[in-house]
Motif scaffolding. Structure first.
Motif, PDB file in Angstrom:
ATOM      1  N   PHE A  45       0.816  -1.206   0.000  1.00 29.44           N
ATOM      2  CA  PHE A  45       0.000   0.000   0.000  1.00 29.44           C
ATOM      3  C   PHE A  45       0.854   1.262   0.000  1.00 29.44           C
ATOM      4  N   LYS A  46       1.882   1.258   0.830  1.00 35.33           N
ATOM      5  CA  LYS A  46       2.648   2.498   0.945  1.00 35.33           C
ATOM      6  C   LYS A  46       3.570   2.701  -0.239  1.00 35.33           C
ATOM      7  N   SER A  47       4.113   1.618  -0.802  1.00 37.00           N
ATOM      8  CA  SER A  47       4.959   1.780  -1.976  1.00 37.00           C
ATOM      9  C   SER A  47       4.150   2.205  -3.186  1.00 37.00           C
ATOM     10  N   CYS A  48       2.940   1.696  -3.296  1.00 41.14           N
ATOM     11  CA  CYS A  48       2.118   1.991  -4.476  1.00 41.14           C
ATOM     12  C   CYS A  48       1.417   3.336  -4.383  1.00 41.14           C
ATOM     13  N   PHE A  49       1.001   3.743  -3.196  1.00 42.70           N
ATOM     14  CA  PHE A  49       0.120   4.900  -3.087  1.00 42.70           C
ATOM     15  C   PHE A  49       0.705   6.079  -2.318  1.00 42.70           C
ATOM     16  N   LEU A  50       1.700   5.826  -1.442  1.00 43.02           N
ATOM     17  CA  LEU A  50       2.185   6.910  -0.589  1.00 43.02           C
ATOM     18  C   LEU A  50       2.835   8.018  -1.402  1.00 43.02           C
ATOM     19  N   GLY A  51       3.662   7.651  -2.387  1.00 40.04           N
ATOM     20  CA  GLY A  51       4.306   8.678  -3.202  1.00 40.04           C
ATOM     21  C   GLY A  51       3.302   9.543  -3.934  1.00 40.04           C
ATOM     22  N   ALA A  52       2.253   8.896  -4.475  1.00 39.29           N
ATOM     23  CA  ALA A  52       1.219   9.663  -5.182  1.00 39.29           C
ATOM     24  C   ALA A  52       0.460  10.569  -4.222  1.00 39.29           C
ATOM     25  N   MET A  53       0.289  10.118  -2.981  1.00 37.50           N
ATOM     26  CA  MET A  53      -0.402  10.946  -1.996  1.00 37.50           C
ATOM     27  C   MET A  53       0.418  12.183  -1.646  1.00 37.50           C
ATOM     28  N   LEU A  54       1.715  11.998  -1.436  1.00 38.48           N
ATOM     29  CA  LEU A  54       2.550  13.099  -0.968  1.00 38.48           C
ATOM     30  C   LEU A  54       2.973  14.043  -2.083  1.00 38.48           C
ATOM     31  N   TYR A  55       3.206  13.501  -3.296  1.00 38.43           N
ATOM     32  CA  TYR A  55       3.808  14.317  -4.358  1.00 38.43           C
ATOM     33  C   TYR A  55       2.973  14.409  -5.633  1.00 38.43           C
ATOM     34  N   GLY A  56       1.865  13.680  -5.684  1.00 37.76           N
ATOM     35  CA  GLY A  56       1.136  13.628  -6.941  1.00 37.76           C
ATOM     36  C   GLY A  56      -0.142  14.426  -6.993  1.00 37.76           C
ATOM     37  N   GLN A  57      -0.349  15.321  -6.021  1.00 35.70           N
ATOM     38  CA  GLN A  57      -1.627  16.031  -5.985  1.00 35.70           C
ATOM     39  C   GLN A  57      -1.835  16.899  -7.214  1.00 35.70           C
ATOM     40  N   ARG A  58      -0.750  17.557  -7.693  1.00 31.81           N
ATOM     41  CA  ARG A  58      -0.905  18.431  -8.862  1.00 31.81           C
ATOM     42  C   ARG A  58      -1.094  17.645 -10.143  1.00 31.81           C
ATOM     43  N   GLY A  59      -0.600  16.429 -10.203  1.00 30.03           N
ATOM     44  CA  GLY A  59      -0.697  15.638 -11.427  1.00 30.03           C
ATOM     45  C   GLY A  59      -1.905  14.744 -11.493  1.00 30.03           C
ATOM     46  N   LEU A  60      -2.693  14.660 -10.422  1.00 30.44           N
ATOM     47  CA  LEU A  60      -3.872  13.807 -10.386  1.00 30.44           C
ATOM     48  C   LEU A  60      -5.130  14.656 -10.274  1.00 30.44           C
ATOM     49  N   SER A  61      -6.224  14.090 -10.737  1.00 29.37           N
ATOM     50  CA  SER A  61      -7.507  14.759 -10.540  1.00 29.37           C
ATOM     51  C   SER A  61      -7.882  14.694  -9.063  1.00 29.37           C
ATOM     52  N   ASN A  62      -8.835  15.534  -8.665  1.00 31.47           N
ATOM     53  CA  ASN A  62      -9.274  15.530  -7.270  1.00 31.47           C
ATOM     54  C   ASN A  62      -9.783  14.157  -6.843  1.00 31.47           C
ATOM     55  N   LEU A  63     -10.576  13.521  -7.708  1.00 30.60           N
ATOM     56  CA  LEU A  63     -11.128  12.206  -7.379  1.00 30.60           C
ATOM     57  C   LEU A  63     -10.016  11.166  -7.241  1.00 30.60           C
ATOM     58  N   ALA A  64      -9.068  11.167  -8.177  1.00 34.38           N
ATOM     59  CA  ALA A  64      -7.980  10.193  -8.122  1.00 34.38           C
ATOM     60  C   ALA A  64      -7.135  10.385  -6.868  1.00 34.38           C
ATOM     61  N   HIS A  65      -6.874  11.630  -6.526  1.00 35.79           N
ATOM     62  CA  HIS A  65      -6.056  11.866  -5.332  1.00 35.79           C
ATOM     63  C   HIS A  65      -6.806  11.485  -4.068  1.00 35.79           C
ATOM     64  N   MET A  66      -8.109  11.700  -4.016  1.00 39.37           N
ATOM     65  CA  MET A  66      -8.895  11.274  -2.860  1.00 39.37           C
ATOM     66  C   MET A  66      -8.844   9.762  -2.707  1.00 39.37           C
ATOM     67  N   ILE A  67      -8.915   9.052  -3.830  1.00 41.63           N
ATOM     68  CA  ILE A  67      -8.831   7.591  -3.782  1.00 41.63           C
ATOM     69  C   ILE A  67      -7.460   7.151  -3.269  1.00 41.63           C
ATOM     70  N   VAL A  68      -6.413   7.835  -3.721  1.00 38.25           N
ATOM     71  CA  VAL A  68      -5.054   7.504  -3.270  1.00 38.25           C
ATOM     72  C   VAL A  68      -4.939   7.698  -1.758  1.00 38.25           C
ATOM     73  N   VAL A  69      -5.441   8.819  -1.249  1.00 38.64           N
ATOM     74  CA  VAL A  69      -5.387   9.065   0.202  1.00 38.64           C
ATOM     75  C   VAL A  69      -6.179   7.994   0.945  1.00 38.64           C
ATOM     76  N   GLY A  70      -7.328   7.611   0.414  1.00 38.28           N
ATOM     77  CA  GLY A  70      -8.114   6.550   1.034  1.00 38.28           C
ATOM     78  C   GLY A  70      -7.388   5.219   1.056  1.00 38.28           C
ATOM     79  N   MET A  71      -6.642   4.911  -0.011  1.00 37.75           N
ATOM     80  CA  MET A  71      -5.890   3.661  -0.055  1.00 37.75           C
ATOM     81  C   MET A  71      -4.737   3.669   0.951  1.00 37.75           C
ATOM     82  N   VAL A  72      -4.106   4.826   1.130  1.00 41.75           N
ATOM     83  CA  VAL A  72      -3.048   4.920   2.154  1.00 41.75           C
ATOM     84  C   VAL A  72      -3.647   4.726   3.548  1.00 41.75           C
ATOM     85  N   ALA A  73      -4.825   5.312   3.786  1.00 41.58           N
ATOM     86  CA  ALA A  73      -5.486   5.121   5.077  1.00 41.58           C
ATOM     87  C   ALA A  73      -5.857   3.657   5.287  1.00 41.58           C
ATOM     88  N   LEU A  74      -6.336   3.012   4.229  1.00 43.42           N
ATOM     89  CA  LEU A  74      -6.682   1.597   4.335  1.00 43.42           C
ATOM     90  C   LEU A  74      -5.438   0.754   4.579  1.00 43.42           C
TER      91      LEU A  74
END
Length: 452
Positions: free
Chosen positions: A105-134
């Motif tokens: 989970f952290k290898s796949c989603f943590l980087g996108a959560m911390l550094y990918g907010q500008r490159g992802l849509s709002n919905l995609a980034h919300m899903i990424v944050v949810g996956m890190v929480a899960l």
């Protein structure tokens, strides 16, 4: 294993475990706060301001928590060499699942959560944050399942001094759900009090923004909700463990002599050497659900659970009486104090219109004090859980002395000293980086085209 070696090994292990549990709980609480903030960013800009600040605190907590887990994994093999031989069929898969969940989970989603907010849509980034929480929750779940199984070894049978799994469902359904709830609510409590303390401190340094005001209001409500929820979950956990741990039950009451249950001594001065209370403020009898037929002269008394084992019959196999008794009272007292402080903070914040800038010196001090009270309450609660199960590694069957290390006392003293230095450096670094983030907040970095 000598007494000195046993104490030194136990001190090292509990220090590592406490350090890990603190940062794991804080990480768990913060990540769900971030997920809620990320969901609210579509409706309010204040949530985005708060998210951008607190995601940095989460990243710092995550880093320290990962560093804290490594010594604990090493100590399972160096300090308690016989544990894997006795219960490796249960411990091995649970540790493997915790490590696997962390990396997936952290290898796949943590980087996108911390550094990918500008490159992802709002919905995609919300899903990424949810996956890190899960993923964080699943990692904590496997750790909690292991700790709960050591306290109540259900779902496995002991065959020729080796545990063999009989039902993974039973292993995960024992005390694990209630214990995970205690960890989650404790994490939310730590996160809420940290938010209040840092918001109060930031208000002293610079004017509060909309994000600070939103977090100030939300954190007080979250704190009160977490206190109430943890009280209920802790009661549930006690109703599960106390009937199967007669030594802990006897120390909590305290019950000095086997027989009919004594009234609970709400406060007492214990005379352990003579097996009595020199002074006691007595309360009601223990709840019926706490009483197990650990000692019963006949079947009728066993059926009613009217007889319980006393500390005088458990000499050599009972936990340290004073620490077990005192930690249970202090935990309850601190939780009650924290609830009262939360109610006072809610009333005070309402009077100030939930504006952190209006806090005076005493108000800021009280909010910072909440963080220390919450930390101490969680430390004592987990300390009671661990100390109350001594001298067992797997309750009722495997003692720590049986699986202890053969290292010399000098080597154990050296490792303990190095451990204190490393953890001290980590705490100091955490404090310094947290102070830097608090002072400077989120500093935007300009992008210049054509430059590296």
């Amino acid at each position: 294993m000598t007494q000195t070696a046993w104490v030194l090994s136990l001190t090292q292990f509990y220090l590592s475990l406490g350090f890990l549990l603190f940062f794991l709980a804080l990480e768990l609480g913060l990540v769900w706060v971030l997920f809620i903030l990320r969901l609210r960013t579509r409706r309010t800009g204040a949530a985005m301001l708060a998210y951008r600040f607190w995601v940095r605190v989460y990243a710092l907590t995550l880093t320290i928590g990962f560093a804290a887990s490594l010594p604990l994994l090493l100590q399972l093999g160096t300090l308690w060499q016989g544990l894997m031989d006795r219960a490796g069929e249960i411990i091995g898969p649970l540790l493997a699942m915790a490590v696997l969940t962390t990396f997936i989970f952290k290898s796949c989603f943590l980087g996108a959560m911390l550094y990918g907010q500008r490159g992802l849509s709002n919905l995609a980034h919300m899903i990424v944050v949810g996956m890190v929480a899960l993923g964080t929750s699943l990692t904590a779940w496997w750790v909690v399942v292991l700790l709960a199984w050591l306290q109540w070894p259900v779902g496995a049978v002991l065959v020729e001094q080796h545990y063999q799994i009989s039902s993974w469902l039973a292993v995960m359904n024992g005390a694990a759900p209630a214990l995970f709830g205690v960890l989650l609510t404790g994490g939310l409590m730590l996160a809420a009090t940290m938010i209040l303390a840092i918001t109060a401190q930031r208000a002293r340094i610079r004017p509060s923004d909309a994000g600070d005001r939103a977090m100030f209001a939300g954190a007080i409500g979250l704190l009160l909700l977490a206190v109430v929820a943890q009280a209920g979950l802790a009661a549930r956990l006690g109703s599960q463990l106390l009937p199967v741990q007669p030594a802990r039950l006897a120390a909590v009451i305290p019950q000095w002599h086997s027989g009919t249950p004594d009234p609970i001594a709400l406060l007492a001065r214990l005379d352990v050497a003579n097996g009595r209370n020199t002074w006691a403020w007595l309360g009601a009898l223990p709840p019926t659900g706490w009483l197990a037929p650990s000692v019963a002269p006949d079947a009728a008394e066993a059926a009613t659970g009217s007889m319980i084992q006393g500390l005088d019959d458990l000499i050599g196999m009972r936990p340290p009486v004073w620490p077990t008794y005192l930690s249970s009272r202090l935990t309850v007292g601190l939780m009650m104090l924290l609830g009262l402080m939360g109610l006072w903070g809610l009333w005070r914040a309402w009077r100030l219109g939930f504006e952190p800038d209006k806090l005076n010196g005493m108000g800021r001090f009280s909010l910072r004090s909440m963080a220390w009270v919450a930390l101490l309450a969680q430390a004592l609660g987990w300390g009671h859980l661990m100390i109350g199960s001594l001298p067992y590694a797997v309750y009722g069957t495997v003692t720590l002395r049986e699986i202890g290390t053969a290292q010399s006392n000098g080597g154990l003293w050296l490792m303990l000293g190095l451990q204190v230095l490393v953890y001290g450096a980590l705490i100091l670094g955490f404090r310094q980086l947290l102070g830097h983030t608090l002072r400077y907040g989120v500093v935007p970095v300009a992008r210049h085209r054509g430059r590296a």
